[in-house]
Design an enzyme around this catalytic site. Structure first.
Site, mmCIF file in Angstrom:
data_model
loop_
_atom_site.group_PDB
_atom_site.id
_atom_site.type_symbol
_atom_site.label_atom_id
_atom_site.label_comp_id
_atom_site.label_asym_id
_atom_site.label_seq_id
_atom_site.Cartn_x
_atom_site.Cartn_y
_atom_site.Cartn_z
ATOM 1 N N ASP A 129 0.842 -1.198 0.000
ATOM 2 C CA ASP A 129 0.000 0.000 0.000
ATOM 3 C C ASP A 129 0.875 1.244 0.000
ATOM 4 O O ASP A 129 1.827 1.345 0.792
ATOM 5 C CB ASP A 129 -0.885 0.041 1.246
ATOM 6 C CG ASP A 129 -2.063 -0.911 1.161
ATOM 7 O OD1 ASP A 129 -2.204 -1.596 0.134
ATOM 8 O OD2 ASP A 129 -2.849 -0.964 2.129
ATOM 9 N N LYS A 188 -8.338 0.571 -5.169
ATOM 10 C CA LYS A 188 -9.499 -0.033 -4.525
ATOM 11 C C LYS A 188 -10.806 0.629 -4.948
ATOM 12 O O LYS A 188 -10.892 1.856 -5.035
ATOM 13 C CB LYS A 188 -9.371 0.062 -2.999
ATOM 14 C CG LYS A 188 -8.223 -0.733 -2.402
ATOM 15 C CD LYS A 188 -8.207 -0.585 -0.884
ATOM 16 C CE LYS A 188 -7.006 -1.301 -0.261
ATOM 17 N NZ LYS A 188 -7.108 -2.765 -0.389
ATOM 18 N N GLY A 191 -5.115 -3.062 8.817
ATOM 19 C CA GLY A 191 -4.889 -1.899 9.664
ATOM 20 C C GLY A 191 -4.655 -2.202 11.122
ATOM 21 O O GLY A 191 -4.640 -1.292 11.954
ATOM 22 N N ARG A 210 -5.689 -20.410 6.752
ATOM 23 C CA ARG A 210 -5.841 -21.807 7.181
ATOM 24 C C ARG A 210 -7.246 -22.324 6.857
ATOM 25 O O ARG A 210 -7.414 -23.475 6.436
ATOM 26 C CB ARG A 210 -5.567 -21.942 8.678
ATOM 27 C CG ARG A 210 -4.096 -21.960 9.060
ATOM 28 C CD ARG A 210 -3.935 -22.408 10.498
ATOM 29 N NE ARG A 210 -2.560 -22.426 10.952
ATOM 30 C CZ ARG A 210 -1.694 -23.422 10.746
ATOM 31 N NH1 ARG A 210 -2.079 -24.486 10.047
ATOM 32 N NH2 ARG A 210 -0.463 -23.365 11.225
ATOM 33 N N GLY A 218 -2.627 -7.464 8.370
ATOM 34 C CA GLY A 218 -1.879 -7.627 9.607
ATOM 35 C C GLY A 218 -0.434 -8.036 9.445
ATOM 36 O O GLY A 218 0.284 -8.199 10.440
ATOM 37 N N GLY A 235 -0.069 -3.635 4.013
ATOM 38 C CA GLY A 235 -0.713 -2.328 4.005
ATOM 39 C C GLY A 235 -0.001 -1.340 4.899
ATOM 40 O O GLY A 235 1.009 -0.737 4.540
ATOM 41 N N SER A 236 -0.511 -1.214 6.122
ATOM 42 C CA SER A 236 0.021 -0.223 7.053
ATOM 43 C C SER A 236 1.377 -0.621 7.613
ATOM 44 O O SER A 236 2.112 0.229 8.130
ATOM 45 C CB SER A 236 -0.978 -0.034 8.204
ATOM 46 O OG SER A 236 -2.293 0.115 7.719
#
Length: 303
Positions: free
Chosen positions: A33, A90, A162, A174, A223, A244-245
């Protein structure tokens, strides 16, 4: 392509084979991102296979609240012009006009994303109506197959974007992999029952049973914040990762970006992962997913 289609103009469409082939080219890589052209260049220099152009990373969307929409076209075009690697952007779930706009801008992939506020609580976008391939999230096999049935060319296990907490990414990957394994060896009667249970087309369920995998690329997201997180998802069966973050909310984004790329590539070599993890500065501040109320869980968006 214009985002406004006349009554006599059929939308330009691409074949599923071509769009899936485009997504196959990203296998084994990291998609990052970015919110500025400068960040996009850092990602490209670090070895990212693609970037996701958006105005706010998921951590900021989560913090700011409100309605999260498609990013400004000028910002997206600025990032497209800054790098030579593919650029994703997005759209909101079900907001096919945002997707039309993104296609007209020339993005390489459209992510119909639960991180943005859904525009339609019943329908996802018809992804067969576009030449641009779509990426969609899933928490389980049924959700993944429903998105593929709508034309998705890539699936990412959702995780919880996030948060900087990989637990939901692990759970969802999983879940998908275990449900795929369960289909192996089913006879036709059992596959019909499984299709009903999964709320997915029988033909897709049968194909997954025969292949032992999804018919499209499966990445993981939500995550991933450290090199070890990225390697974990790869060892669990993800064919690549979205970050992402976790990069640009860390203390040293350039170094962390390169480290995550290295760990994603050499995911089965603990020594390389250890070396990549040294002296990266502070990771992003994480969130315990158990403390998130249901209304703030992005992964629950989609059906």
């Amino acid at each position: 392509m214009s985002s406004t289609l006349s009554e006599n103009q059929a939308p330009e469409t691409g074949t599923a084979r071509v769009k899936r082939g485009m997504a196959e080219q990203l296998k084994g890589g990291v998609i990052m991102d970015v919110v500025t052209p400068e960040q996009a260049k850092i990602a490209e220099d670090a070895g990212a296979v693609a970037v996701m152009a958006l105005e706010r990373v998921p951590a900021d969307i989560r913090k700011d609240g409100g309605v999260a929409r498609m990013s400004d076209p000028d910002m997206i075009e600025g990032i497209i012009g800054a790098v030579s690697i593919p650029v994703m952007a997005k759209s909101r779930i079900g907001h096919f006009v945002e997707a039309q706009v993104l296609q007209s801008l020339g993005v390489d992939y459209i992510d119909e994303s639960e991180v943005l506020t859904p525009a339609d609580e019943v329908n996802h976008s018809d992804k067969f109506a576009f030449t641009t391939p779509f990426v969609c999230g899933a928490t389980n096999l049924g959700e993944a197959l429903r998105r593929i049935a709508e034309g998705a060319a890539m699936i990412r296990s959702k995780g919880e974007a996030g948060t900087g907490n990989v637990v939901e990414a692990v759970r969802h990957l999983r879940q998908i992999k275990n449900e795929i394994a369960r289909l192996r060896g089913y006879d036709n009667n059992e596959l019909y029952a499984a299709a009903k249970e999964l709320r997915a087309p029988y033909e897709l369920v049968k194909e997954v049973s025969e292949l032992g995998r999804l018919p499209v690329v499966l990445f993981s997201a939500g995550g991933v914040a450290t090199p070890a997180d990225a390697a974990l998802m790869r060892q669990l069966g993800a064919e690549g990762v979205f970050v992402g973050s976790g990069i640009f909310k860390s203390g040293d984004p350039a170094k962390r970006a390169a480290a995550i790329v290295k760990a994603t590539t050499f995911y089965d070599d603990p020594k390389i992962i250890a070396d990549a993890s040294r002296n990266l500065g502070e990771a992003m501040v994480g969130i315990n997913c158990d403390t998130l109320p249901e209304t703030e869980r992005y992964a629950n968006r989609g059906w």
